[in-house]
Design an enzyme around this catalytic site. Structure first.
Site, PDB file in Angstrom:
ATOM      1  N   TYR A  67      37.740  52.862  36.471  1.00  0.00           N
ATOM      2  CA  TYR A  67      38.623  52.457  37.773  1.00  0.00           C
ATOM      3  C   TYR A  67      40.040  52.271  37.132  1.00  0.00           C
ATOM      4  O   TYR A  67      40.923  52.981  37.493  1.00  0.00           O
ATOM      5  CB  TYR A  67      37.903  51.313  38.217  1.00  0.00           C
ATOM      6  CG  TYR A  67      38.955  50.786  39.346  1.00  0.00           C
ATOM      7  CD1 TYR A  67      39.157  51.576  40.764  1.00  0.00           C
ATOM      8  CD2 TYR A  67      39.373  49.687  39.167  1.00  0.00           C
ATOM      9  CE1 TYR A  67      39.921  50.974  41.507  1.00  0.00           C
ATOM     10  CE2 TYR A  67      40.192  49.139  40.430  1.00  0.00           C
ATOM     11  CZ  TYR A  67      40.597  49.767  41.525  1.00  0.00           C
ATOM     12  OH  TYR A  67      41.252  49.620  42.461  1.00  0.00           O
ATOM     13  N   GLU A 124      40.266  45.098  49.864  1.00  0.00           N
ATOM     14  CA  GLU A 124      40.756  44.004  49.532  1.00  0.00           C
ATOM     15  C   GLU A 124      40.589  42.747  50.265  1.00  0.00           C
ATOM     16  O   GLU A 124      40.326  41.633  50.128  1.00  0.00           O
ATOM     17  CB  GLU A 124      42.278  44.273  49.478  1.00  0.00           C
ATOM     18  CG  GLU A 124      42.531  45.188  48.243  1.00  0.00           C
ATOM     19  CD  GLU A 124      42.439  44.434  46.824  1.00  0.00           C
ATOM     20  OE1 GLU A 124      42.424  43.256  46.729  1.00  0.00           O
ATOM     21  OE2 GLU A 124      42.587  45.175  45.974  1.00  0.00           O
ATOM     22  N   TRP A 128      36.108  41.511  42.566  1.00  0.00           N
ATOM     23  CA  TRP A 128      36.434  42.814  42.695  1.00  0.00           C
ATOM     24  C   TRP A 128      35.358  43.699  42.385  1.00  0.00           C
ATOM     25  O   TRP A 128      34.930  44.837  42.638  1.00  0.00           O
ATOM     26  CB  TRP A 128      37.560  43.534  41.996  1.00  0.00           C
ATOM     27  CG  TRP A 128      37.932  45.240  42.061  1.00  0.00           C
ATOM     28  CD1 TRP A 128      38.071  45.950  41.216  1.00  0.00           C
ATOM     29  CD2 TRP A 128      37.880  45.924  43.384  1.00  0.00           C
ATOM     30  NE1 TRP A 128      38.089  47.295  41.703  1.00  0.00           N
ATOM     31  CE2 TRP A 128      38.316  47.042  42.979  1.00  0.00           C
ATOM     32  CE3 TRP A 128      37.943  45.688  44.684  1.00  0.00           C
ATOM     33  CZ2 TRP A 128      38.221  48.177  43.931  1.00  0.00           C
ATOM     34  CZ3 TRP A 128      37.971  46.517  45.679  1.00  0.00           C
ATOM     35  CH2 TRP A 128      38.105  47.828  45.267  1.00  0.00           C
TER      36      TRP A 128
END
Length: 201
Positions: A26, A48, A56
């Site tokens: 990522y 988000e 996350w």
């Protein structure tokens, strides 16, 4: 330099990408690279929002399930969701089953449609808030900025939910509106090169 780590391949990267196995790809392929696709921008704002109060890592692990559940974050489709869809999503173990956050995505999809109609695209609106590089804090030393506060304020004014300044700042970091890769990270120059060649919508 305490936000830099030497990875197993001997290359220096942002320290956070070593905190979970799925973060490396990522970090190297997505985070900080400029995005102009409306659905990807909407996806990230939505995820988000789902991350609020969570990590996350949790959201990234469920991202493909989120994409399936929310029709690849096509806000034109999501805007037509009904309470039946909310009930369906609340039973989906592949996503975060939080009614308020699910309803926020549906609400925000309708607002995204309105923005796209007014500005030509969601991307054109979002990128109009790209901050001046000279006014940025040193990489990874801030959690909000004047630009993230301005975008957050405008989104809230237009009726969006779960778009506080910190959430919006994380979104700006990830979508390349700023290059927040640490000084010395091998990806920083790559992200900057993409930003230089990027044509704003």
């Amino acid at each position: 330099m305490n936000n830099i780590v030497t990875s197993a391949d001997g290359k220096k990267r942002c320290k956070w990408c070593e905190s979970a196995p799925d973060f490396l790809k990522y970090h190297d392929k997505e985070w900080g690279f400029p995005v102009r696709d409306d659905y990807r921008l909407f996806e990230k704002l939505s995820l988000e929002g789902f991350q609020s109060g969570l990590s996350w890592r949790t959201i990234l692990a469920k991202r493909e399930s989120f994409r399936t559940a929310f029709h690849q974050f096509d806000f034109n489709k999501i805007a037509r969701f009904t309470q039946k869809d909310v009930a369906r999503l609340l039973k989906d173990e592949g996503i975060v089953r939080h009614k308020g956050k699910i309803e926020a995505v549906i609400n925000n999809a309708k607002k995204a449609q309105e923005i796209a109609e007014r500005h030509g695209s969601l991307a054109a609106f979002i990128w109009s808030f790209e901050p001046d590089k000279k006014k940025l804090a040193r990489p990874q030393t801030a959690s909000t900025s004047a630009a993230s506060m301005a975008l957050s304020k405008e989104l809230k004014k237009q009726g969006w939910k779960f778009v506080g300044p910190t959430t919006v700042y994380a979104f700006m970091q990830a979508m390349g509106l700023i290059n927040d890769h640490a000084e010395g990270c091998i990806i920083r120059a790559k992200a900057e090169a993409k930003r230089r060649s990027f044509k704003k919508p």
